[in-house]
Every structure is written in structure tokens, then in C-alpha cells.
Scaffold this active site. Structure first.
Site, short mmCIF file in Angstrom:
data_model
loop_
_atom_site.label_atom_id
_atom_site.label_comp_id
_atom_site.label_asym_id
_atom_site.label_seq_id
_atom_site.Cartn_x
_atom_site.Cartn_y
_atom_site.Cartn_z
N THR A 13 40.72 35.94 -10.14
CA THR A 13 41.59 36.84 -9.35
C THR A 13 42.52 37.67 -9.93
OG1 THR A 13 41.16 35.08 -7.75
CG2 THR A 13 42.76 36.63 -7.31
N TYR A 26 37.35 39.32 -1.77
CA TYR A 26 37.63 40.43 -2.97
C TYR A 26 36.60 39.73 -3.87
CZ TYR A 26 39.96 36.27 -4.83
OH TYR A 26 40.24 34.77 -5.43
N THR A 92 41.79 30.93 -11.18
CA THR A 92 42.66 29.74 -11.02
C THR A 92 41.82 28.38 -10.64
OG1 THR A 92 42.90 30.27 -8.51
CG2 THR A 92 44.47 30.91 -10.02
N ASP A 93 40.49 28.60 -9.87
CA ASP A 93 39.79 27.27 -9.42
C ASP A 93 39.39 26.32 -10.75
OD1 ASP A 93 39.75 28.64 -6.92
OD2 ASP A 93 37.76 29.08 -7.10
N LYS A 165 45.68 22.17 -9.60
CA LYS A 165 45.81 23.38 -8.45
C LYS A 165 45.90 22.58 -6.84
CE LYS A 165 43.47 27.36 -6.10
NZ LYS A 165 42.46 28.37 -6.35
N GLU A 281 42.97 -2.76 -13.52
CA GLU A 281 42.92 -4.07 -12.82
C GLU A 281 42.20 -5.22 -13.59
OE1 GLU A 281 40.71 -2.55 -9.31
OE2 GLU A 281 42.48 -1.72 -8.79
#
Length: 325
Positions: A13, A26, A92-93, A165, A281
Site C-alpha cells: 500500500t 486501490y 502491511t498484510d 497487525k 501444559e
């Protein structure tokens, strides 16, 4: 003295174009690195910037085909005595995955900063220029060295290990866990919240030209053994479970995963929760499971891939590596 920085562009982006200042849609990765550096040239940044285009794509398409030349270019820049630091522009993904992989496979003697934007370059309120100016400020700071790969978004500096993110919109889309931001930055100032922790630190892992297949099984109400088995193929070498709560899963799915672990496929329990800390655990030893600790599923996958690439398949040894993150 003016710092010389290398800018490696991968698209996203931050290099996107909408064609309208108010459009919703976009196209990511439209602006080339030369044009972008010309665009930021008017900001008066106190750095000598040189750029190289590694890719120009949506970060959803990032993988080894991009990671390989990106890692090579960063190593070449870090070996250049005249280069003070590296900036990677990125969508950013999958930014957190790229940053974490680089953090594990690069030394920490020079700053490496990954930066993106939430709005395309021709949108009202484009955040890319400010984020980039902030990245220049961080990459130019000698105190950024020794902190591993850093991510700069929204006037905050994050460590690659912590960053994730958390929102699909807005400029405050990134957060850190278990540590929040490790610094605050503006184009004119930089405040660190602690001392460097990897001074002179070597890379944790050797670079691997091909990573083994590790699948992420997403847990949900009603997930059964068949749902697990459908996701595991002949080439699968490890499994990360994006578990409910603290890495939990329905009993039928658990039994299937135990059977796969007993066959030699490492199984790591992570959490689908945003701030999911997964401790060991008592049943993990019996089940041959590994607890992801603070790593989210996508980062746990990368760490497991690197471990498997290095021949580490024993659950106890894998657990020690996760504990050390």
C-alpha cells in the site's frame, strides 16, 4: 554526518495508487522505488538514500520468491561499510512475517527497518510519507543497531518479534505483544524505551533457500479429526494450531494431532487470540506437543520452518527454541 541508507522496495500500500483521493479500492505496488525516492526527496530528510526494487506486489503474494532476493540484498547492504542501515518498504498484510523471518536470519550490527502504510499514496491522509520519514530517523540512529529487525508504523517502533497487525483500517493498525512499542518516533525525534539487546548479535539461524512445508490448522467449534487430516499433505513437515483460548482444540481434532505428532510431525500449539500467551501444559509432553509461548500462529510457523530446515525435529529441542524467543 549524513547517513547513507539503502531502501529496498517490495510494493504494498505504501506504493499503492487509488486513482482518487477518496476511493475505497486501490492497486498495491504501483509506484517504483525511483519515483518514490523522488517523492520523498522534498521532505528534507537528513540521509543519503539509494534504492533497489526487489518486487512491486501486494504483500499477500509475498513468499520465498521475494524473501530470497530481499535477504540477499540486505546482506549485501550490511556488508557495505558505507551503508549505515537498511529500510524495507512492504505491504502491511504480511509485514510481520517478513520482519520476523529477517530478524531470525540476519545479524544485528546495523539497523534494518521495515515500514509500510495503511493508505495508498494518492489518498487523503496518506500515512506513507510520515512513516517513511520516521523509518529514516530510526535507521539513521546508531542506537537502533543491536535491536534486531524493527518495524515503524504510526509513530511507533516495534520489535519484529512482538509486532502484529491488529486492524484492517486506520493508521494505528499495529501493536506489539508481549512488549508494546519499544520506541516513539517522529521525523524530528526518537525516544527509545530501553537499551539494545542484541549488540553484535549473530543471526539466530542460517538462511535457508527453501523452507519446509508447515501448515496452520485453525481451530473452531466443531473442528474434527477429518478437518485436521484434510489439511495435512504428503509434503507437510510440521503443524501449527491456531488454537482457541490458550492453544486449545476440540477433542476429536486433538486426537488426530496427537496421532500426527507420534508419527513425527511436530505440532505447535499457538492461539488465535490477539494477545495469546500459550504455556506448556502437563499433557504436552505425553502428546509430543510444543507450546508457542508469545508467538502468534504465523510467526510460530516461520520459526518451526527454520528449525525443521536445520534438522531439528525433537519436540523438546523445538520447545527450547520457542522458550528462547
Amino acid at each position: 554526518m549524513t547517513k547513507r541508507l539503502t531502501v529496498l522496495a517490495t510494493g504494498g500500500t505504501i506504493a499503492g495508487i487509488a486513482g482518487s483521493a477518496i476511493a475505497k479500492d486501490y492497486r498495491a505496488g504501483e509506484i517504483g522505488i525511483d519515483d518514490y525516492l523522488e517523492k520523498v526527496g522534498g521532505l528534507g530528510l537528513e540521509a543519503d538514500l539509494s534504492g533497489k526494487q526487489i518486487a512491486n506486489i501486494d504483500s499477500a503474494d509475498i513468499g520465498m520468491d521475494v524473501w530470497r532476493p530481499l535477504h540477499e540484498a540486505i546482506c549485501a547492504a550490511m556488508a557495505d561499510d558505507g551503508c549505515s542501515g537498511v529500510i524495507v518498504t512492504h505491504g502491511t498484510d504480511t509485514l510481520e512475517e517478513t520482519a520476523f523471518l529477517l530478524d531470525l536470519t540476519l545479524p544485528a550490527d546495523k539497523p534494518v527497518v521495515v515500514v509500510g502504510a495503511m493508505r495508498p499514496a494518492d489518498a487523503v491522509g496518506y500515512d506513507g510519507l510520515r512513516n517513511f520519514a520516521n523509518a529514516v530517523r530510526v535507521a539513521s540512529d546508531p542506537n537502533a543497531a543491536g535491536r534486531g529487525v524493527l518495524v515503524v508504523m504510526g509513530d511507533r517502533v516495534f520489535a519484529a518479534r512482538d509486532v502484529r497487525k491488529v486492524r484492517t483500517r486506520g493508521t494505528e493498525a499495529f501493536r506489539g505483544f508481549p512488549r508494546e512499542s519499544i520506541g516513539l518516533v517522529t521525523p524530528a525525534s526518537l525516544e527509545w524505551f530501553g537499551a539494545p539487546w542484541r549488540q553484535g548479535g549473530r543471526a539466530s539461524f542460517d538462511w535457508c533457500e527453501k523452507l519446509p512445508e508447515v501448515v496452520i490448522v485453525y481451530a473452531y467449534a466443531g473442528l474434527d479429526a477429518a478437518g485436521v487430516e484434510r489439511q495435512v499433505g504428503e509434503k507437510t513437515r510440521g503443524i501449527v494450531v491456531a488454537g482457541v483460548g490458550e492453544g486449545n482444540m476440540p477433542e476429536s481434532a486433538r486426537q488426530a494431532l496427537v496421532a500426527l505428532a507420534k508419527r513425527g510431525l511436530p505440532v505447535v500449539r499457538a492461539s488465535r487470540a490477539d494477545e495469546g500467551l500459550v504455556d506448556r501444559e502437563p499433557e504436552d509432553t505425553e502428546n509430543s506437543f510444543v507450546a508457542a509461548r508469545a508467538l502468534n500462529p504465523q510467526k510460530a510457523r516461520i520459526l518451526l520452518q527454520l528449525l525443521l530446515a536445520g534438522g531439528i525435529t525433537d519436540p523438546a529441542a523445538i520447545q527450547r527454541s520457542f522458550d528462547g524467543r
